[in-house]
Write a protein that holds these residues in place. Structure first.
Motif, PDB file in Angstrom:
ATOM      1  N   ALA A   1     -83.487  -5.771   5.072  1.00 18.36           N
ATOM      2  CA  ALA A   1     -84.632  -5.048   4.513  1.00 18.36           C
ATOM      3  C   ALA A   1     -85.951  -5.766   4.775  1.00 18.36           C
ATOM      4  O   ALA A   1     -87.017  -5.183   4.585  1.00 18.36           O
ATOM      5  CB  ALA A   1     -84.437  -4.856   3.009  1.00 18.36           C
ATOM      6  N   LEU A   2     -85.898  -7.031   5.186  1.00 15.44           N
ATOM      7  CA  LEU A   2     -87.110  -7.804   5.426  1.00 15.44           C
ATOM      8  C   LEU A   2     -87.215  -8.166   6.903  1.00 15.44           C
ATOM      9  O   LEU A   2     -86.211  -8.449   7.549  1.00 15.44           O
ATOM     10  CB  LEU A   2     -87.110  -9.086   4.585  1.00 15.44           C
ATOM     11  N   ALA A   3     -88.440  -8.154   7.399  1.00 12.64           N
ATOM     12  CA  ALA A   3     -88.676  -8.513   8.806  1.00 12.64           C
ATOM     13  C   ALA A   3     -89.053  -9.985   8.878  1.00 12.64           C
ATOM     14  O   ALA A   3     -90.210 -10.344   9.089  1.00 12.64           O
ATOM     15  CB  ALA A   3     -89.769  -7.635   9.400  1.00 12.64           C
ATOM     16  N   GLN A   4     -88.055 -10.849   8.650  1.00 13.02           N
ATOM     17  CA  GLN A   4     -88.334 -12.279   8.680  1.00 13.02           C
ATOM     18  C   GLN A   4     -88.761 -12.715  10.075  1.00 13.02           C
ATOM     19  O   GLN A   4     -88.359 -12.124  11.080  1.00 13.02           O
ATOM     20  CB  GLN A   4     -87.092 -13.082   8.261  1.00 13.02           C
ATOM     21  N   ILE A   5     -89.587 -13.756  10.119  1.00  6.66           N
ATOM     22  CA  ILE A   5     -90.044 -14.299  11.396  1.00  6.66           C
ATOM     23  C   ILE A   5     -89.229 -15.549  11.702  1.00  6.66           C
ATOM     24  O   ILE A   5     -89.234 -16.496  10.915  1.00  6.66           O
ATOM     25  CB  ILE A   5     -91.544 -14.638  11.341  1.00  6.66           C
ATOM     26  N   PRO A   6     -88.507 -15.585  12.822  1.00  4.95           N
ATOM     27  CA  PRO A   6     -87.705 -16.770  13.161  1.00  4.95           C
ATOM     28  C   PRO A   6     -88.575 -18.019  13.274  1.00  4.95           C
ATOM     29  O   PRO A   6     -89.753 -17.943  13.656  1.00  4.95           O
ATOM     30  CB  PRO A   6     -87.082 -16.396  14.513  1.00  4.95           C
ATOM     31  N   ALA A   7     -87.994 -19.160  12.947  1.00 10.73           N
ATOM     32  CA  ALA A   7     -88.739 -20.417  12.980  1.00 10.73           C
ATOM     33  C   ALA A   7     -89.303 -20.701  14.366  1.00 10.73           C
ATOM     34  O   ALA A   7     -90.361 -21.324  14.497  1.00 10.73           O
ATOM     35  CB  ALA A   7     -87.829 -21.559  12.529  1.00 10.73           C
ATOM     36  N   ALA A   8     -88.628 -20.227  15.409  1.00  9.81           N
ATOM     37  CA  ALA A   8     -89.085 -20.483  16.776  1.00  9.81           C
ATOM     38  C   ALA A   8     -90.437 -19.838  17.060  1.00  9.81           C
ATOM     39  O   ALA A   8     -91.140 -20.236  17.992  1.00  9.81           O
ATOM     40  CB  ALA A   8     -88.045 -19.970  17.772  1.00  9.81           C
ATOM     41  N   ARG A   9     -90.841 -18.852  16.243  1.00 15.10           N
ATOM     42  CA  ARG A   9     -92.117 -18.158  16.462  1.00 15.10           C
ATOM     43  C   ARG A   9     -93.256 -18.733  15.629  1.00 15.10           C
ATOM     44  O   ARG A   9     -94.368 -18.192  15.645  1.00 15.10           O
ATOM     45  CB  ARG A   9     -91.964 -16.670  16.132  1.00 15.10           C
ATOM     46  N   ALA A  10     -93.012 -19.797  14.898  1.00 15.24           N
ATOM     47  CA  ALA A  10     -94.029 -20.339  13.990  1.00 15.24           C
ATOM     48  C   ALA A  10     -95.326 -20.660  14.723  1.00 15.24           C
ATOM     49  O   ALA A  10     -96.428 -20.416  14.208  1.00 15.24           O
ATOM     50  CB  ALA A  10     -93.492 -21.578  13.280  1.00 15.24           C
ATOM     51  N   GLY A  11     -95.230 -21.192  15.932  1.00 14.43           N
ATOM     52  CA  GLY A  11     -96.428 -21.547  16.683  1.00 14.43           C
ATOM     53  C   GLY A  11     -97.297 -20.351  17.021  1.00 14.43           C
ATOM     54  O   GLY A  11     -98.523 -20.481  17.168  1.00 14.43           O
ATOM     55  N   GLU A  12     -96.689 -19.161  17.135  1.00 21.05           N
ATOM     56  CA  GLU A  12     -97.456 -17.962  17.471  1.00 21.05           C
ATOM     57  C   GLU A  12     -98.369 -17.525  16.327  1.00 21.05           C
ATOM     58  O   GLU A  12     -99.345 -16.801  16.547  1.00 21.05           O
ATOM     59  CB  GLU A  12     -96.503 -16.807  17.803  1.00 21.05           C
TER      60      GLU A  12
ATOM     61  N   PRO B   1    -102.743 -12.197   0.619  1.00 17.64           N
ATOM     62  CA  PRO B   1    -102.567 -13.587   0.187  1.00 17.64           C
ATOM     63  C   PRO B   1    -101.130 -14.066   0.394  1.00 17.64           C
ATOM     64  O   PRO B   1    -100.176 -13.346   0.092  1.00 17.64           O
ATOM     65  CB  PRO B   1    -102.927 -13.535  -1.304  1.00 17.64           C
ATOM     66  N   LEU B   2    -100.981 -15.282   0.914  1.00 16.46           N
ATOM     67  CA  LEU B   2     -99.665 -15.892   1.100  1.00 16.46           C
ATOM     68  C   LEU B   2     -99.472 -16.948   0.019  1.00 16.46           C
ATOM     69  O   LEU B   2    -100.330 -17.807  -0.172  1.00 16.46           O
ATOM     70  CB  LEU B   2     -99.550 -16.530   2.484  1.00 16.46           C
ATOM     71  N   THR B   3     -98.354 -16.878  -0.671  1.00 11.57           N
ATOM     72  CA  THR B   3     -98.045 -17.828  -1.736  1.00 11.57           C
ATOM     73  C   THR B   3     -97.087 -18.887  -1.218  1.00 11.57           C
ATOM     74  O   THR B   3     -96.146 -18.569  -0.487  1.00 11.57           O
ATOM     75  CB  THR B   3     -97.409 -17.105  -2.938  1.00 11.57           C
ATOM     76  N   ALA B   4     -97.330 -20.132  -1.584  1.00 11.01           N
ATOM     77  CA  ALA B   4     -96.473 -21.230  -1.131  1.00 11.01           C
ATOM     78  C   ALA B   4     -95.014 -20.935  -1.454  1.00 11.01           C
ATOM     79  O   ALA B   4     -94.675 -20.562  -2.578  1.00 11.01           O
ATOM     80  CB  ALA B   4     -96.902 -22.536  -1.800  1.00 11.01           C
ATOM     81  N   GLY B   5     -94.156 -21.079  -0.442  1.00  8.42           N
ATOM     82  CA  GLY B   5     -92.729 -20.846  -0.621  1.00  8.42           C
ATOM     83  C   GLY B   5     -92.283 -19.433  -0.326  1.00  8.42           C
ATOM     84  O   GLY B   5     -91.080 -19.166  -0.282  1.00  8.42           O
ATOM     85  N   SER B   6     -93.235 -18.512  -0.115  1.00  9.46           N
ATOM     86  CA  SER B   6     -92.862 -17.119   0.139  1.00  9.46           C
ATOM     87  C   SER B   6     -92.607 -16.892   1.623  1.00  9.46           C
ATOM     88  O   SER B   6     -93.144 -17.591   2.486  1.00  9.46           O
ATOM     89  CB  SER B   6     -93.960 -16.172  -0.347  1.00  9.46           C
ATOM     90  N   LEU B   7     -91.777 -15.892   1.916  1.00  3.06           N
ATOM     91  CA  LEU B   7     -91.504 -15.529   3.300  1.00  3.06           C
ATOM     92  C   LEU B   7     -92.763 -14.978   3.953  1.00  3.06           C
ATOM     93  O   LEU B   7     -93.574 -14.318   3.306  1.00  3.06           O
ATOM     94  CB  LEU B   7     -90.403 -14.474   3.364  1.00  3.06           C
ATOM     95  N   VAL B   8     -92.918 -15.242   5.236  1.00  7.63           N
ATOM     96  CA  VAL B   8     -94.032 -14.696   6.007  1.00  7.63           C
ATOM     97  C   VAL B   8     -93.474 -13.635   6.947  1.00  7.63           C
ATOM     98  O   VAL B   8     -92.505 -13.883   7.666  1.00  7.63           O
ATOM     99  CB  VAL B   8     -94.746 -15.797   6.814  1.00  7.63           C
ATOM    100  N   THR B   9     -94.064 -12.441   6.917  1.00  9.99           N
ATOM    101  CA  THR B   9     -93.641 -11.360   7.801  1.00  9.99           C
ATOM    102  C   THR B   9     -94.819 -10.919   8.660  1.00  9.99           C
ATOM    103  O   THR B   9     -95.977 -11.231   8.364  1.00  9.99           O
ATOM    104  CB  THR B   9     -93.111 -10.161   6.997  1.00  9.99           C
ATOM    105  N   ASP B  10     -94.519 -10.177   9.714  1.00 10.73           N
ATOM    106  CA  ASP B  10     -95.576  -9.714  10.615  1.00 10.73           C
ATOM    107  C   ASP B  10     -96.575  -8.815   9.905  1.00 10.73           C
ATOM    108  O   ASP B  10     -97.753  -8.764  10.275  1.00 10.73           O
ATOM    109  CB  ASP B  10     -94.954  -8.961  11.796  1.00 10.73           C
TER     110      ASP B  10
END
Length: 219
Positions: A87-98, A107-116
């Motif tokens: 149900a979530l569009a998680q971003i793989p760790a390999a894409r962190a640099g992008e 707003p992004l909260t510390a510890g929360s998932l980041v999605t596109d």
């Protein structure tokens, strides 16, 4: 007539069982079945744990709070190992640099998932848009609590002492950044405006006769 009764040979009975051997217990079927069920449940739990571990992947999460509209930097991101959720569009760790250099659309909260969906991939200003810095006096900024991503109207007002005739002209804009001015009294609000409106709006705002009106934050 005398009858003879044969007594059991005690020595023979004792010899049939080893000395000190514990008595043999009969296993009840119910106890055996319960033990089997516990064993199966334990095996199933271990199987689920191994399956969950196999499904876990490294994804991008926020390392610290990031405000809406702020540029994402490398130290704002980290990774965590979680179980995949369709149900979530998680971003793989390999894409962190992008993600570094993009802006947060929410707003992004510390510890929360980041999605596109939480990111603005294009750099500001985008095609056909311009950035216009505006110094807003404290008395006109109080109570607005402007944040990047807010939609505002720049309402032009007549010079002091002149009456307002009809509906005052205004331009729609989006707040790109908010920062204190050098004198720390005013606030510098950088607006994202259509490219064709930039020069005219800049000339009108130079007089200082304007107000910012905050539109609804509901999207």
């Amino acid at each position: 007539m005398t009858s003879t009764t044969t007594r059991p040979n005690k020595m023979t009975d004792e010899a049939s069982s080893p000395p000190g051997a514990p008595p043999r217990l009969r296993r009840r079927p119910a106890v055996v079945a319960a033990g089997a069920m516990v064993a199966l449940a334990s095996a199933g739990g271990l199987g689920w744990a191994f399956s969950a571990a196999d499904d876990a992947v490294e994804v991008v999460v926020a390392a610290q709070d990031v405000g809406r509209g702020e540029v994402i930097e490398a130290e704002d991101l980290t990774t965590a190992r979680i179980t995949l959720d369709p149900a979530l569009a998680q971003i793989p760790a390999a894409r962190a640099g992008e993600l570094v250099g993009q802006r947060a659309s929410t707003p992004l909260t510390a510890g929360s998932l980041v999605t596109d969906a939480m990111l603005i991939p294009e750099a500001l200003p985008g095609d056909g848009m311009s950035l216009l810095p505006v110094t807003v006096p404290a008395e006109r900024a109080d109570g607005l609590d402007l944040q990047p991503g807010d939609r505002v109207k720049v309402v032009l007002t007549p010079p002091p002492g002149q009456p307002v005739e009809g509906n005052p002209p205004f331009s729609a804009a989006e707040v790109a950044t908010v920062a204190p001015s050098a004198d720390t009294v005013s606030t510098v609000v950088t607006l994202l405006v259509p490219e064709e409106d930039g020069p005219v709006l800049a000339a009108r705002l130079a007089s200082g006769n304007f107000y910012l009106v905050l539109d609804s934050r509901e999207r």
